[in-house]
Design a protein around this motif. Structure first.
Motif, short mmCIF file in Angstrom:
data_model
loop_
_atom_site.label_atom_id
_atom_site.label_comp_id
_atom_site.label_asym_id
_atom_site.label_seq_id
_atom_site.Cartn_x
_atom_site.Cartn_y
_atom_site.Cartn_z
N ALA A 1 -2.21 11.13 -2.04
CA ALA A 1 -2.80 9.79 -1.88
C ALA A 1 -3.38 9.64 -0.48
N ARG A 2 -4.15 8.59 -0.32
CA ARG A 2 -4.67 8.21 0.99
C ARG A 2 -4.22 6.79 1.30
N ILE A 3 -3.99 6.53 2.60
CA ILE A 3 -3.48 5.22 2.99
C ILE A 3 -3.99 4.89 4.38
N GLU B 1 0.82 -1.20 0.00
CA GLU B 1 0.00 0.00 0.00
C GLU B 1 0.86 1.26 0.00
N ILE B 2 2.04 1.20 0.64
CA ILE B 2 2.99 2.32 0.57
C ILE B 2 3.43 2.53 -0.87
N VAL B 3 3.80 1.45 -1.54
CA VAL B 3 4.26 1.54 -2.93
C VAL B 3 3.17 2.12 -3.82
N ALA B 4 1.96 1.65 -3.65
CA ALA B 4 0.85 2.14 -4.47
C ALA B 4 0.56 3.61 -4.19
N ALA B 5 0.64 4.02 -2.93
CA ALA B 5 0.32 5.40 -2.57
C ALA B 5 1.37 6.38 -3.10
N GLY C 1 8.80 2.17 5.54
CA GLY C 1 8.00 3.39 5.55
C GLY C 1 7.21 3.54 6.84
N HIS C 2 7.20 4.75 7.41
CA HIS C 2 6.53 4.96 8.69
C HIS C 2 6.30 6.44 8.92
#
Length: 222
Positions: A184-186, A41-45, A68-69
């Motif tokens: 983006a949203r995550i 989801e990080i990669v997509a965002a 990622g954080h």
């Protein structure tokens, strides 16, 4: 999407992120509370184009998506804690966040932030509220062993890369202008208690405990 960029603190000239705090060595871990995410989801965002742009930049060390954080609060050096402290802190934070709704964050735009290139992360008011609850609960659990190194006004952000040398304002501005837009949203996967150190020019951490934010209850795990 609304933005808090009018207030977000940005820097012109950037400086080296990897200047060590003198008390923090490569073999000494420090506990941090992080908001963490699923790697896919990080990669997509963020998007492949933006990730590749950061990775091509010689003056910046890209943060691998798996790491990622969003930093929430520091806790203490692990060698200063006793048996049961991690469980005590985790339970205190889980209780403090028992009524916290599920967190969905907005990311972007890309900003220069002193020693890193980051994504603004909001909603700001809610994230500051979460940080306040985490800090209060952690402090109550640890007392004078609580390390409040990041006691300044909280500006939540997700780092894309850490600066590895001084970078002049023109170079930084050119890079930011060339970066693909990221908006983006995550979903937050968990509030994670991580034992963190630096190995070379990169952070490494081990998960010590997690608090899952589930809306009407918070569940802790170790």
């Amino acid at each position: 999407m609304a933005s808090t960029s009018v207030s977000f603190p940005t820097a012109a000239e950037l400086r080296d992120h990897w200047v060590w705090r003198p008390e923090w060595t490569e073999h000494r871990t420090c506990l941090y509370w992080y908001l963490t995410f699923r790697e896919d989801e990080i990669v997509a965002a963020i998007g492949d184009e933006a990730l590749q742009a950061v990775g091509r930049t010689s003056w910046m060390d890209a943060v691998p998506p798996r790491w990622g954080h969003v930093t929430v609060a520091d806790v203490a050096f692990t060698d200063e804690l006793g048996s049961g402290d991690v469980e005590r802190v985790t339970n205190a934070v889980a209780d403090a966040l028992a009524d916290e709704d599920h967190l969905r964050l907005s990311l972007g735009p890309v900003r220069a932030f002193r020693t890193a290139v980051v994504l603004e992360t909001w909603p700001l008011v809610r994230l500051r509220s979460v940080q306040g609850e985490v800090r209060r609960a952690t402090s109550a659990a640890l007392g004078d062993r609580y390390l409040d190194f990041h006691g300044k006004l909280y500006w939540p952000h997700l780092s894309l890369g850490y600066v590895n040398r001084t970078v002049d304002a023109a170079t930084a501005e050119t890079f930011l202008e060339s970066m693909p837009a990221v908006e983006a949203r995550i979903d937050v996967n968990a509030l994670t208690l991580a034992a963190v150190t630096r190995i070379g020019r990169g952070y490494r951490w081990q998960v010590e405990a997690q608090v899952e934010l589930l809306g009407d209850t918070a569940r802790s795990s170790r």
